[in-house]
Design an enzyme around this catalytic site. Sequence first.
Site, short mmCIF file in Angstrom:
data_model
loop_
_atom_site.label_atom_id
_atom_site.label_comp_id
_atom_site.label_asym_id
_atom_site.label_seq_id
_atom_site.Cartn_x
_atom_site.Cartn_y
_atom_site.Cartn_z
N LYS A 1 -4.23 -4.37 -10.00
CA LYS A 1 -3.01 -4.04 -9.27
C LYS A 1 -1.81 -4.23 -10.20
CE LYS A 1 -5.17 -5.75 -5.04
NZ LYS A 1 -5.77 -4.46 -4.67
N TYR B 1 0.84 -1.19 0.00
CA TYR B 1 0.00 0.00 0.00
C TYR B 1 0.88 1.25 0.00
CZ TYR B 1 -3.55 -3.30 1.75
OH TYR B 1 -4.40 -4.36 1.92
N HIS C 1 -6.38 1.11 -1.34
CA HIS C 1 -6.19 -0.27 -1.81
C HIS C 1 -4.70 -0.54 -1.97
CE1 HIS C 1 -10.40 -1.18 -2.88
NE2 HIS C 1 -10.49 0.10 -3.17
#
Length: 376
Positions: free
Chosen positions: A332, A293, A301
């Site tokens: 991601k 993070y 997120h």
Amino acid sequence: AEAMPGILMDDYVEVRDQSEGSRLYTRGNYGYPRSGGGVDLDLIEAVYLLEAHRLEVVSQDGEPVGFPELFLHASRCLDGFDIKYAVFKDLRMRGLLCKFESGGFDISVFPVGSNMTNSRPEYMVRTVSERNAVDVATFMHEAAEAGERNKKLMYGVVDEDGDVVYYNLSLKDPSGEVYPAPMPSKPTGYLVRDRVFVFDRGAFDLLRDYGFYGTAGPEALQLSLLEAIHLVGKGKLTVIGRDDQPMDFDGIMRLGVSLQKEFRTRYLVFTDLRERGLVVKTGFKFGTHFRAYQQSMDDSHARYLIHAVTEENLRSWPEVSKTVRLSGGVKKEILFGLVRRNTVHYLQFEWMKPGNVKPSKPSAPKKKMARPKGRA
């Protein structure tokens, strides 16, 4: 349209007709101009044009050379020809201008709508089979070389059915905004198997403020062994071992290596990410070593998924494909943390569609948007 004639000259094909050669070069960006007119086609271009019935090939004796003969001849002349040709053909059929390269890379790809006379390559392409072993150190070298040439690096991976999957590969410099707050006292944790438990509730907030370490329950805060050794190394935690004696850094490292042979590699990547201001947690549910993070875990997120590797680690392309596809599904960035002489370098793989290759231009800054709290 009638196929134009070409003469096979060992490792290239000559198109001597000036008008036909000019049409190939100016309209299709094929070949290399010959002095006196015409063009020379490399074998990959010649096989592609022959398969598309846009070229007829004859030997120097005037005998017809069919597609099977030219394909096998090219296979003998060029190492890995079948893989290079599969990627070249796929890129051309997507409408992209590409040229075979004889240097460290295999193919160069130009921006959409460009030609060889008014632009430079946007991507340098490496072609591989899905059965090839993956050498992460080679990735790093090639990504750096492409960057030095102000180009992007793309891998075209050919599967066993002959289909091609593309990955954009680049060097990354991840960073975050979470740095340690002063810790007025040193918490004590107790080793239980491969985890460390802190029972002093007053220490829960200390470890949270120091960088969101551990997972707190009603009566105990649980630290992973990596979190614990990192804190011990910084002098911010005392760990009591199974013999009720304090454990030093080396003792925890020996324990970690005995439980997990790549523990030291993971520790180096974990520590490097922490030093970059990132909050680092396990990436197990995403199929990677870590998730990271950039800000507080309460209102952001995880931005990155990271897999820790060394130069000696060889991975297969199906494994890379699985990891990258998963990261795309959860929005991601997947990074490979390569440990090299105790220094960590980060490589990013992104699945891509080559038809979207466009000229590079500065992107406008993105507006920050509020994110749901407490999400992974």
